[in-house]
Design a protein around this motif. Structure first.
Motif, short mmCIF file in Angstrom:
data_model
loop_
_atom_site.label_atom_id
_atom_site.label_comp_id
_atom_site.label_asym_id
_atom_site.label_seq_id
_atom_site.Cartn_x
_atom_site.Cartn_y
_atom_site.Cartn_z
N ALA A 130 36.35 13.84 45.41
CA ALA A 130 35.78 13.42 46.70
C ALA A 130 34.51 14.21 47.02
O ALA A 130 33.52 13.65 47.50
N GLU A 149 41.78 5.05 43.24
CA GLU A 149 41.17 6.25 43.82
C GLU A 149 41.77 6.45 45.22
O GLU A 149 41.77 5.54 46.03
N SER A 151 42.42 7.73 49.12
CA SER A 151 41.62 7.89 50.33
C SER A 151 41.51 9.38 50.65
O SER A 151 42.30 10.21 50.17
N GLU A 153 42.23 10.65 53.43
CA GLU A 153 43.45 10.97 54.19
C GLU A 153 44.60 11.31 53.24
O GLU A 153 45.36 12.25 53.48
N LYS A 154 44.73 10.55 52.16
CA LYS A 154 45.80 10.81 51.18
C LYS A 154 45.56 12.15 50.49
O LYS A 154 46.50 12.92 50.28
#
Length: 179
Positions: A130, A149, A151, A153-154
Motif C-alpha cells: 500500500a 488486493e 483494502s 481497512e483490511k
C-alpha cells in the motif's frame, strides 16, 4: 564508471560506521532473529542504499520486518519498523539505479510467505504494498497475479490483529503523510 556524487543517508535508518556485506546477516541462525538481527538488517539496508542498491536495500528491510520481535524491545524506540525508510527509498532512489517494481514485489511476497509468523509478515508486506502504491503510483501491479488486493481497512485490521501495538498507527501516519 564515472564518480557519482554521494547520496544522503536514509534518515530513518541507523548509519553504521563500517562497511558491511551479506555475511553480516548470514551469521544469524534462524533461531536468533531478535533485536540484534533487526538492527543488523537496518544497518545493512543503509549500507546498500549508500552503494546505490535501493532494490537490495528494500530486500534487507523485508528481513527486518521478519525479525522475531514482540514490539516492546528497546531497539524499536530508536528505530521503529522501517515503513518510513521504505517510503524514503521509493521517493529518493537515484535515477538510473535498479529499483525493480516494489509494488509487484510486495504483492508477490505477501502471497508466497511461509512460517514463521506467517500472518504478521504477510500483512506487513501488504502494508508495504500500500505504501508503494501511494508513494510510486507509476508502478503497475502484476495483472497476471491472481490474488485479491486488500483494502486499506483490511490491512489495518490485520496489522491490529497480528502486528505490534501501535504498528497500525505508525503505518497509517506514514501512509497519510505521503505526498
Amino acid at each position: 564508471m564515472p564518480d557519482l556524487p554521494d547520496i544522503s543517508n536514509i534518515p530513518y535508518l541507523p548509519s553504521p560506521a563500517r562497511d558491511m556485506n551479506w555475511r553480516d546477516l548470514n551469521r544469524f541462525k534462524s533461531s536468533d532473529r531478535g533485536s540484534d538481527f533487526y538492527k543488523t538488517c537496518l544497518d545493512y539496508s543503509q549500507v546498500l542504499w549508500r552503494q546505490r542498491l535501493p532494490a537490495r536495500a528494500i530486500l534487507c528491510l523485508d528481513r527486518a520486518w521478519g525479525a522475531d520481535l514482540t514490539g516492546d524491545e528497546p531497539i524499536l524506540e530508536s528505530w521503529p519498523l522501517p515503513y518510513q525508510a521504505l517510503v524514503y527509498i521509493l521517493q529518493n532512489a537515484p535515477t538510473g539505479v535498479f529499483l525493480g517494481n516494489p509494488r509487484i514485489h510486495f504483492q508477490h511476497y505477501a502471497d508466497r510467505l511461509g512460517e514463521p509468523r506467517l500472518e504478521q509478515r504477510k500483512w506487513r508486506s501488504w502494508a508495504c504494498w500500500a505504501l508503494s502504491c501511494k508513494a510510486r503510483p507509476d508502478f503497475q501491479s502484476d495483472p497476471d497475479h491472481d490474488v485479491e488486493e486488500p483494502s486499506l481497512e483490511k490491512i489495518a485490521q490485520k496489522l491490529d490483529q497480528y502486528g505490534h501495538i501501535e504498528e497500525t498507527k505508525l503505518w497509517k501516519s506514514i501512509l497519510q503523510a505521503i505526498d
